[in-house]
Design a protein around this motif. Structure first.
Motif, short mmCIF file in Angstrom:
data_model
loop_
_atom_site.label_atom_id
_atom_site.label_comp_id
_atom_site.label_asym_id
_atom_site.label_seq_id
_atom_site.Cartn_x
_atom_site.Cartn_y
_atom_site.Cartn_z
N ILE A 112 0.96 -1.48 0.10
CA ILE A 112 0.08 -0.17 -0.04
C ILE A 112 1.02 0.81 0.25
O ILE A 112 1.58 1.61 0.69
N ARG A 114 0.78 5.34 0.84
CA ARG A 114 -0.19 6.14 1.15
C ARG A 114 0.80 7.45 0.71
O ARG A 114 1.56 7.98 0.58
N HIS A 133 -4.22 6.34 -0.81
CA HIS A 133 -3.84 4.81 -0.51
C HIS A 133 -3.66 4.18 -1.97
O HIS A 133 -5.39 3.79 -2.25
#
Length: 156
Positions: A112, A114, A133
């Motif tokens: 992921i 961000r 995200h």
């Protein structure tokens, strides 16, 4: 092709720009956000819907980042702020900054990223800012079989 491992904290991606016309503002408003201020029915100058501004960012982001990345989906956004009105004729300039990267705990083939997205207007001041995200595939991993992504995977 950019993979999860190619995104690093502090990386800045310039996304390009787009100009919002009055016809665009009214058309979007008629279809998706028919409030008087967006349709020109309030007696005030027309301003773009915040959702149209977000959609403009998304187009720039897809063209500049997603189209060349091993992107899967977005598990969500946080902290969405519309900071200044966008008026017909405004030129919007996009930028994305990587805030963090975390390997997924539920998908070994992904991580992921961000990110902070921002659009600035003609004045150079931000008109929209948000944190979002992106789920990106990892280099050397085969994609996992498709299955729904839920918000509980956001911190994975």
């Amino acid at each position: 092709m950019r993979y999860f491992e190619d995104f690093h904290v502090g990386d800045v991606h310039e996304l390009g720009s787009c100009r919002i016309s009055e016809a665009d503002v009214r058309s979007f408003a008629q279809r998706y956000d028919p409030q008087p201020l967006h349709l020109g029915l309030s007696g005030e100058p027309v301003i773009a819907s915040g959702w149209q501004v977000a959609a403009a960012f998304m187009r720039l982001y897809v063209d500049a980042v997603i189209s060349g990345s091993a992107a899967e989906v977005s598990p969500g956004i946080d902290e969405l702020r519309w900071l200044r009105p966008v008026r017909p004729g405004d030129l919007l300039v996009g930028r994305m900054t990587v805030l963090g990267t975390t390997p997924s705990l539920t998908r070994a083939d992904c991580g992921i990223v961000r990110q902070r997205g921002e659009l600035t207007g003609d004045s150079g001041l931000p008109v929209m800012r948000f944190v979002f995200h992106g789920l990106m595939r990892r280099r050397g991993h085969a994609p996992a079989p498709a299955e729904p992504v839920h918000s509980d995977t956001l911190g994975s």
